[in-house]
Design an enzyme around this catalytic site. Structure first.
Site, mmCIF file in Angstrom:
data_model
loop_
_atom_site.group_PDB
_atom_site.id
_atom_site.type_symbol
_atom_site.label_atom_id
_atom_site.label_comp_id
_atom_site.label_asym_id
_atom_site.label_seq_id
_atom_site.Cartn_x
_atom_site.Cartn_y
_atom_site.Cartn_z
ATOM 1 C CE1 TYR A 136 -3.305 2.917 0.428
ATOM 2 C CE2 TYR A 136 -1.944 3.571 2.284
ATOM 3 C CZ TYR A 136 -2.939 3.855 1.370
ATOM 4 O OH TYR A 136 -3.553 5.081 1.398
ATOM 5 C CG ASN A 170 -0.921 9.664 4.975
ATOM 6 O OD1 ASN A 170 -0.900 8.493 5.299
ATOM 7 N ND2 ASN A 170 -1.979 10.207 4.397
ATOM 8 C CE1 TYR A 177 -18.357 29.902 46.369
ATOM 9 C CE2 TYR A 177 -19.294 28.815 44.448
ATOM 10 C CZ TYR A 177 -19.206 28.964 45.824
ATOM 11 O OH TYR A 177 -19.948 28.152 46.629
ATOM 12 N NE ARG A 192 -14.968 31.932 48.943
ATOM 13 C CZ ARG A 192 -16.104 31.283 49.217
ATOM 14 N NH1 ARG A 192 -16.064 30.063 49.691
ATOM 15 N NH2 ARG A 192 -17.271 31.873 49.020
ATOM 16 C CG PHE A 194 -3.155 8.535 8.937
ATOM 17 C CD1 PHE A 194 -4.477 8.472 9.337
ATOM 18 C CD2 PHE A 194 -2.643 7.473 8.186
ATOM 19 C CE1 PHE A 194 -5.285 7.398 9.008
ATOM 20 C CE2 PHE A 194 -3.442 6.396 7.857
ATOM 21 C CZ PHE A 194 -4.774 6.363 8.268
ATOM 22 C CD GLU A 233 -9.199 8.129 3.819
ATOM 23 O OE1 GLU A 233 -9.657 9.290 3.755
ATOM 24 O OE2 GLU A 233 -8.318 7.704 3.056
#
Length: 469
Positions: free
Chosen positions: A21, A163, A247, A250, A295, A379
């Protein structure tokens, strides 16, 4: 030597009858179509020109340059089968500041950042564009100007180039550089707001944070203690009747600290990715190339999304402190002006922080939670990490503006505590603000003041790094 050995391995495989491939086959759903050695060069050229389909505005030149640098580093590890000549041409581009123009949209963050990387490497074959100042120039013109000939790519090279996760990674590196500074600056802004509100320093005591010792929390608490060191203003109200603060004052160690923990996670993973090989297939020997999924951008995509939330929360709590400073509590005048009514004082910049905070919230949807199948189902799960990286940088850009406005508010509030002085660090940063933005006495056009503050933040002018003892 590693690059040359890997290239030799590819040339052996490319001439064999065995289908391997990406070396002697087509790509994606065409992986079962074998390509003859005579067609190899055309296949690599076709790969680049067919995948260069990005759209939208170009990414910043600096990010394109980072893509080149990180790609060189990945290829130089010797598992990609690319010729040394190609890597050296990429280095020539960097040295000559020939940086390709890359569109921002089009990558799904799996099979690598295919579209942006294709645009990045079109100039190798004489196609595409380079930056020239704020404009662009065709690659053909630029190559001719520098006496460089377009290259003819060989087996595996086009695939090795496009890639990889360098688009995602370069956005992550850019975000880390910004976020490191903004985390530190958020502590400074918070400390200045507390000085202006004459809040308590007790929530930052080490005894408290030793009992819940998240690394980010402990670091922020230590930084706050240093920011208040030897402050006359803090000492002036030691015995006051206030029991505790809201808050947003703090809980600075808990909120800023959580964002630091997220940052540290992204930094750890980005460093791994910088030193990884992320193309496909990976060339192991002259007989074997492993086709896998290195990838895939998911490892960075998820943590980039996490950091989007972390950055947005820094802005969220900063906006709350802005609001507190306007309320007219604890000796401060409403809207930070003594002439309220005729004057609106600093009322309206908090509208801006509110708008930016909501914009950031809307950008916090995690692209990594989504996947749209591509390439005829070959994919079928993608990371969308390229969008994660872009959005994190958008959020950080908004955060710069929010903190700029808080710092302007905090400086105005400290004016009402004079003649009390603050720590050396806060006084240094206060003086820096006053060089650009004077105290607001009566209403004036505040846009130039806000722009000046944003510029101080963007240029990282504030002193935010210091020893903790």
């Amino acid at each position: 030597a590693r690059i040359n050995q890997s290239r030799n391995n590819v040339e052996v495989m490319a001439s064999s009858d065995k289908a391997i491939y990406g070396i002697n086959t087509g790509f994606g759903p065409l992986c079962d179509t074998q390509i003859s050695p005579a067609e190899t060069a055309l296949l690599q050229k076709n790969l680049l020109i067919t995948h260069a389909v990005g759209v939208g505005e170009p990414i910043a030149k600096a990010i394109s340059k980072l893509m080149l640098i990180t790609k060189v580093h990945a290829l130089s590890q010797g598992y990609s089968g690319i010729r040394l000549d190609v890597v050296e041409r990429m280095l020539t581009f960097i040295e000559l500041d020939l940086i390709p123009v890359v569109p921002e949209q089009g990558s799904v963050g799996a099979s690598g950042d295919l579209a942006p990387l294709s645009h990045l490497f079109l100039p190798l074959i004489g196609e595409g564009e380079f930056w020239q100042g704020k404009d662009s120039i065709t690659a053909a013109e630029a190559l001719q100007k520098h006496g460089l000939q377009p290259m003819e790519l060989q087996a595996k090279e086009g695939l090795a180039l496009i890639n990889g996760t360098q688009f995602i990674l370069s956005h992550a590196i850019t975000a880390l550089t910004k976020m490191r500074y903004l985390l530190d600056l958020a502590d400074v802004a918070g400390a200045m707001s507390i000085e202006g509100m004459q809040g308590s320093s007790s929530p930052f005591r080490p005894e408290l944070h030793q009992l819940r010792a998240f690394a980010g929390n402990v670091e922020v608490a230590a930084r706050m203690r240093r920011l208040f060191k030897d402050s006359d203003n803090m000492a002036s109200h030691t015995g006051c009747a206030r029991v505790q603060d809201p808050y947003s004052l703090r809980c600075i160690p808990q909120v800023h600290g959580a964002s630091r923990n997220a940052f540290n996670h992204l930094k750890e993973l980005a460093e791994i990715e910088m030193n990884s090989v992320t193309d496909n297939p990976i060339v192991i020997s002259s007989e074997e190339a492993i086709s896998g999924g290195s990838f895939h951008g998911q490892p960075l995509a998820m943590v980039l999304d996490y950091n989007s939330i972390a950055a947005a929360e820094l802005g969220n709590i900063s906006d709350r402190r802005c609001y507190l400073l306007l309320e007219g509590l604890h000796g401060l005048p409403r809207l930070l002006t003594k002439s309220g009514g005729l004057n609106s004082g600093m009322m309206i910049p908090q509208y801006v922080t509110a708008a930016l905070v909501t914009e950031n919230k809307s950008l916090c949807f995690p692209p990594s939670a989504d996947s749209v199948p591509t390439s005829m189902g070959q994919e079928d799960h993608v990371s969308m990490g390229s969008i994660s990286g872009r959005k994190l940088n958008q959020i950080l850009g908004n955060l710069e503006k929010i903190l700029a406005i808080e710092l302007m508010y905090a400086a105005q509030s400290i004016e009402f505590r004079r003649p009390n002085t603050c720590s050396d660090l806060i006084e240094h940063n206060f003086a820096l603000i006053r060089e650009k933005v004077t105290k607001l006495e009566e209403d004036r056009l505040l846009k130039p003041d806000i722009d000046a503050m944003i510029n101080l933040v963007k240029t990282q002018a504030f002193r935010v790094s210091f020893a903790l003892n």
